[in-house]
Motif scaffolding. Structure first.
Motif, PDB file in Angstrom:
ATOM      1  N   TYR A 186      34.637  15.897  34.621  1.00 50.46           N
ATOM      2  CA  TYR A 186      33.208  15.654  34.855  1.00 50.46           C
ATOM      3  C   TYR A 186      32.987  15.001  36.215  1.00 50.46           C
ATOM      4  N   LEU A 189      33.693  17.428  39.151  1.00 51.76           N
ATOM      5  CA  LEU A 189      32.722  18.509  39.306  1.00 51.76           C
ATOM      6  C   LEU A 189      31.283  18.009  39.443  1.00 51.76           C
ATOM      7  N   ARG A 190      31.127  16.701  39.417  1.00 47.87           N
ATOM      8  CA  ARG A 190      29.774  16.128  39.467  1.00 47.87           C
ATOM      9  C   ARG A 190      29.039  16.570  40.733  1.00 47.87           C
ATOM     10  N   GLY A 191      27.852  17.134  40.535  1.00 46.37           N
ATOM     11  CA  GLY A 191      27.047  17.577  41.666  1.00 46.37           C
ATOM     12  C   GLY A 191      27.376  18.972  42.155  1.00 46.37           C
ATOM     13  N   LEU A 192      28.343  19.642  41.517  1.00 46.35           N
ATOM     14  CA  LEU A 192      28.752  20.978  41.962  1.00 46.35           C
ATOM     15  C   LEU A 192      28.199  22.101  41.080  1.00 46.35           C
ATOM     16  N   ASN A 193      27.361  21.747  40.120  1.00 43.86           N
ATOM     17  CA  ASN A 193      26.746  22.734  39.230  1.00 43.86           C
ATOM     18  C   ASN A 193      27.791  23.607  38.533  1.00 43.86           C
ATOM     19  N   PRO A 194      28.751  22.996  37.814  1.00 44.13           N
ATOM     20  CA  PRO A 194      29.794  23.785  37.152  1.00 44.13           C
ATOM     21  C   PRO A 194      29.233  24.579  35.971  1.00 44.13           C
ATOM     22  N   ARG A 195      29.961  25.585  35.560  1.00 48.37           N
ATOM     23  CA  ARG A 195      29.592  26.394  34.404  1.00 48.37           C
ATOM     24  C   ARG A 195      30.167  25.745  33.146  1.00 48.37           C
TER      25      ARG A 195
END
Length: 221
Positions: A186, A189-195
């Motif tokens: 989390y 990937l924060r701020g990266l708009n993960p799927r």
């Protein structure tokens, strides 16, 4: 499983968690239910890396110390989880870095701290709740845990650390490791708009593996 085996398992798994840096110093505690309704728990100020099986705290079903060293100050926390989550046979509480970090973020949903990022997070942890900050050992944390009504097997204590209940000690440890890795993902990937997993994919896991998770609208994430 007899007390001797449970004591050895607590020490073996505690050392594994400590050696992998999942809880520093004398932080963290572990408890396991015994056949007579009482439980074994790690002592106060004890490093999980250097536990002595003979010194583990043995409590009766009412939480009274029968033998061993003085128990962890987090006994109220463990007691509340055992009382409200009837399937719990073991509880692990750590100060693992990434889970603590996530517990400090204002953005998280207290009824579903982490989104459904991986199938194994859902299978091992389900949905994770956030409990507001209480000082370590504060009996009031028990009321906060009871307020969750046994719906959650994994909980983050704000600014403090994760707590996981399992139907065995190994299950609780594995779920704790999965929670920590998901918290790490989390943050990465924060701020990266993960799927994330879709609600349909989550429902498929729930049906296929018979998961019991609190109802939640995953579109909130």
């Amino acid at each position: 499983m007899n007390d001797t085996q449970l004591r050895d398992d607590i020490c073996r798994l505690g050392r594994s968690l400590f050696e992998r840096g999942l809880t520093p110093g004398s932080s963290g505690n572990i408890s396991v239910r015994c056949e007579d309704g009482g439980w074994l728990v790690t002592p106060t100020n004890a490093s999980l890396g250097w536990l002595d099986p003979a010194k583990l705290s043995r409590l009766d079903a009412t939480g009274r110390l029968i033998s061993g060293d003085k128990p962890t100050k987090e006994v109220p926390l463990h007691t509340a989880l055992y009382e409200t989550r009837g399937t719990a046979q073991a509880i692990v509480h750590l100060h693992s870095t990434h889970s603590v970090a996530v517990s400090m973020l204002a953005e998280v949903n207290p009824r579903a701290v982490l989104p459904p990022m991986t199938p194994y997070y859902m299978m091992k942890c389900g949905v994770t709740a956030l409990v507001p900050y209480y000082r370590p050992g504060d009996p009031a944390v028990a009321d906060a845990i009871k307020g969750l009504a046994g719906k959650y097997s994994s909980v983050l204590l704000a600014n403090h650390g994760p707590v996981v209940a399992g139907d065995s000690l190994e299950a609780a440890v594995y779920a704790m490791e999965e929670l920590e890795e998901t918290a790490k993902l989390y943050l990465l990937l924060r701020g990266l708009n993960p799927r994330h997993l879709s609600p349909e994919q989550v429902n498929d896991l729930v049906k296929t593996f018979g998961l019991t998770v609190p109802e939640h609208d995953w579109h909130d994430h």
